[in-house]
Motif scaffolding. Sequence first.
Motif: not given
Length: 318
Positions: A240-249, A253-256, A282-285
Amino acid sequence: MAELYLGIEIGGTKQQIAVCDKNGQIVRMESERVVLVSGASDIRAWIEKTIDKLLDEFPGVKAIGVGFGGPLESVTGKCIMSLQVHGWENFELKTWLEKKYPFPVTVVNDTVAGGYAELKLGSGRNSAKFFYTNIGTGIGGSLFSCGKTWDGIGFGGAYLGNTYVADWTSEENGAVTRIETICSGVQIEKRLRKAGYVPEDSMLIGLCGGNTEKIDCRMLKKAAECNDAFALDELDRIGHTFGMGVANVVTLLGVDTVSIGGGVANLGDLILEPIRKYAEKYVFISGKGRFKVVQCTLMDDNVPVGAALYARDGFDTI
């Protein structure tokens, strides 16, 4: 004579030096968990001794690359500090190596080196916007766009583990902490070893023989594979915590592709699946369904291999 490159990994726990050919294939690997009596000077003594031995055996070395476990000044190769080992503060690592050996030296952050190996030879080969992170003794990050390294303001890496999230380990209302203090391997084990944290009915108690100070991430994996409720819940909390960080990245930054390495990544889908679940939540649309989270390919070899590839290619930044 074969064209060879030395790739050095300077970590908080393990030190490695690889002799690689021009394609990044390992010819010889030397690894050591150096006993730290004096700190960084012990690691430097091991590096010098090991390089001297390897150069006697492999005279075709053309350049040296280093992946250093901590923030550094990219232009000069000066270490700012290590968060795990004392004695690296303001140490001129690039200059030290160039004075000892007649080769060009490239010094980068260790997670940047690991990411570069994945970009060139592993999980990032088909990615236009690639992010690599590790979950090990610490948590780092590196970003690559169109094959080039993002170096930010010139101090190495994209330090995902040092961004802040809500701290569910604290009883303080509204507490925050760094991702690293919740999700790194060291912190996971520290939490599991805390008296009373693991319930008595968890399989982990049996695996450690009733001595919770012996619990490690390998036991956590084994318990989760046996569907232990506490172990699965703990991995879900970490994810959960790490996934939030990934979602923010991904949102910023729009990484694929996000590739994850480090010792905790050896848990495989037990940790990757909750990370994927919460990253997608958590990632934006703009990013939903447009990125993937994968396990790295080169695993424990990617830092020294990436360092050797930087020695070959130079440090080409955005």
